[in-house]
Write an enzyme that holds these catalytic residues in place. Structure first.
Site, PDB file in Angstrom:
ATOM      1  N   HIS A   9      -4.045  -1.240   7.549  1.00 56.99           N
ATOM      2  CA  HIS A   9      -2.774  -1.916   7.329  1.00 56.99           C
ATOM      3  C   HIS A   9      -2.004  -2.194   8.622  1.00 56.99           C
ATOM      4  O   HIS A   9      -1.244  -3.160   8.699  1.00 56.99           O
ATOM      5  CB  HIS A   9      -1.916  -1.071   6.384  1.00 56.99           C
ATOM      6  CG  HIS A   9      -0.945  -1.847   5.578  1.00 56.99           C
ATOM      7  ND1 HIS A   9      -0.599  -1.508   4.298  1.00 56.99           N
ATOM      8  CD2 HIS A   9      -0.232  -2.966   5.853  1.00 56.99           C
ATOM      9  CE1 HIS A   9       0.277  -2.370   3.822  1.00 56.99           C
ATOM     10  NE2 HIS A   9       0.528  -3.263   4.752  1.00 56.99           N
ATOM     11  N   LYS A  39      -5.545  -2.089   1.236  1.00 59.13           N
ATOM     12  CA  LYS A  39      -5.340  -1.646   2.609  1.00 59.13           C
ATOM     13  C   LYS A  39      -5.125  -0.144   2.692  1.00 59.13           C
ATOM     14  O   LYS A  39      -4.514   0.450   1.794  1.00 59.13           O
ATOM     15  CB  LYS A  39      -4.105  -2.351   3.207  1.00 59.13           C
ATOM     16  CG  LYS A  39      -4.076  -3.851   3.024  1.00 59.13           C
ATOM     17  CD  LYS A  39      -2.748  -4.439   3.492  1.00 59.13           C
ATOM     18  CE  LYS A  39      -2.607  -5.881   3.060  1.00 59.13           C
ATOM     19  NZ  LYS A  39      -2.424  -6.035   1.589  1.00 59.13           N
TER      20      LYS A  39
END
Length: 297
Positions: free
Chosen positions: A111, A78
């Site tokens: 994220h 991420k």
């Protein structure tokens, strides 16, 4: 090499991944190699990490030490909010790929939605689309995106996210997000799938592992509450990413394909939803409060 008995899921771009992955959130770097090695020995073939976890390098080392063919392991990571923006996100790929020691990532996701600077979020996602087109990643997605974030992103995006990784466990089902993911053809991926966040974050909440409904269902099947929760995810078509550094827990979490929950048991688990989030509200993640420098590879 252990054959992975876990079912696979097909993403909206045709890429497949094991439904059950192994996570390394909050796993210290000095424990990550051993944990990932244990997971791979057990049979996991989907490893989930993140730039902000600070352990991508160790995940890559564990994969190399395993001797397993790279093509047989689905690697997901991420981009943190500090690296949002088109050019910054392109460089974030270089940093993550460099630490992992990989030329291509199987999944790269944003994220957080960063709603206070959604323009940067959109630019970051545009960079993911470029990386996908260039073959540097096989699939792209998002994490912690609520329905309005998904609507805003897909309105400007050329590629629909393949996954939305969200907090998802019996005490926090997020039905509105599940519905929005389904509308967009996005796979829901559960972080904290056995509700670890309900008891390790601030210690304020009752543990899902002690829930009488989950324990009773587990006793009926000769399984733990954790195994029941993971089976619940798999039977409802989600990707789940449990985490542990304890070898016997790693193995236990993987042993969820030899039993099936009934419709009434699935409904009983659904009914445990409290609507109370254990993790941070996505809107609370701002650059001012949570911006951290992600080191170079």
């Amino acid at each position: 090499m252990t054959v992975n008995p876990v079912p696979t899921l097909t993403l909206n771009n045709g890429v497949t991944l094991p439904a059950l992955g192994f996570g390394v959130f909050q796993t210290p770097p000095d424990e990550t190699i051993a944990a990932v090695e244990a997971a791979l020995r057990t049979g996991y073939r989907h490893i989930d990490t993140a730039a902000a976890y600070g352990n991508e390098r160790e995940v890559g080392e564990a994969i190399r030490r395993s001797g397993i063919d790279r093509a047989d392991i689905f690697v997901e990571t991420k981009v943190w909010i500090s690296d949002y923006g088109y050019d910054a996100t392109l460089h974030a790929f270089d940093k993550s790929a460099g630490k992992l020691g990989l030329d291509q990532l199987d999944m790269l996701i944003l994220h957080q939605p960063l709603p206070t600077r959604f323009d940067l979020t959109q630019d970051a996602y545009r960079a993911l689309e470029t990386l996908l087109a260039d073959g540097k990643v096989r699939s792209i997605g998002v994490s912690n995106f609520m329905p309005d974030h998904l609507d805003r992103l897909t309105a400007s995006a050329n590629v629909v996210p393949a996954v939305n990784q969200i907090e998802m466990h019996p005490y926090f089902r997020q039905p509105a997000v599940l519905a929005a993911d389904a509308v967009h053809g996005i796979l829901t991926q559960a972080w904290s799938p056995i509700g670890g966040i309900t008891f390790y974050r601030d210690g304020r909440n009752t543990s899902t592992l002690d829930d009488p409904t989950l324990r009773a269902i587990g006793e009926k099947h000769g399984k733990s509450a954790a195994q029941v929760m993971l089976r619940w995810h798999l039977q409802q078509g989600r990707s789940a990413i449990p985490k542990s550094v304890t070898p016997h827990r790693i193995s236990e979490n993987f042993a969820v394909t030899d039993f099936a929950l009934t419709d009434s048991e699935l409904a009983a688990i659904d009914a445990l939803d409290t609507g109370i989030r254990g993790g941070p509200e996505p809107a609370s993640l701002t650059l001012e409060k949570f911006g951290i420098a992600i080191p170079e590879a």
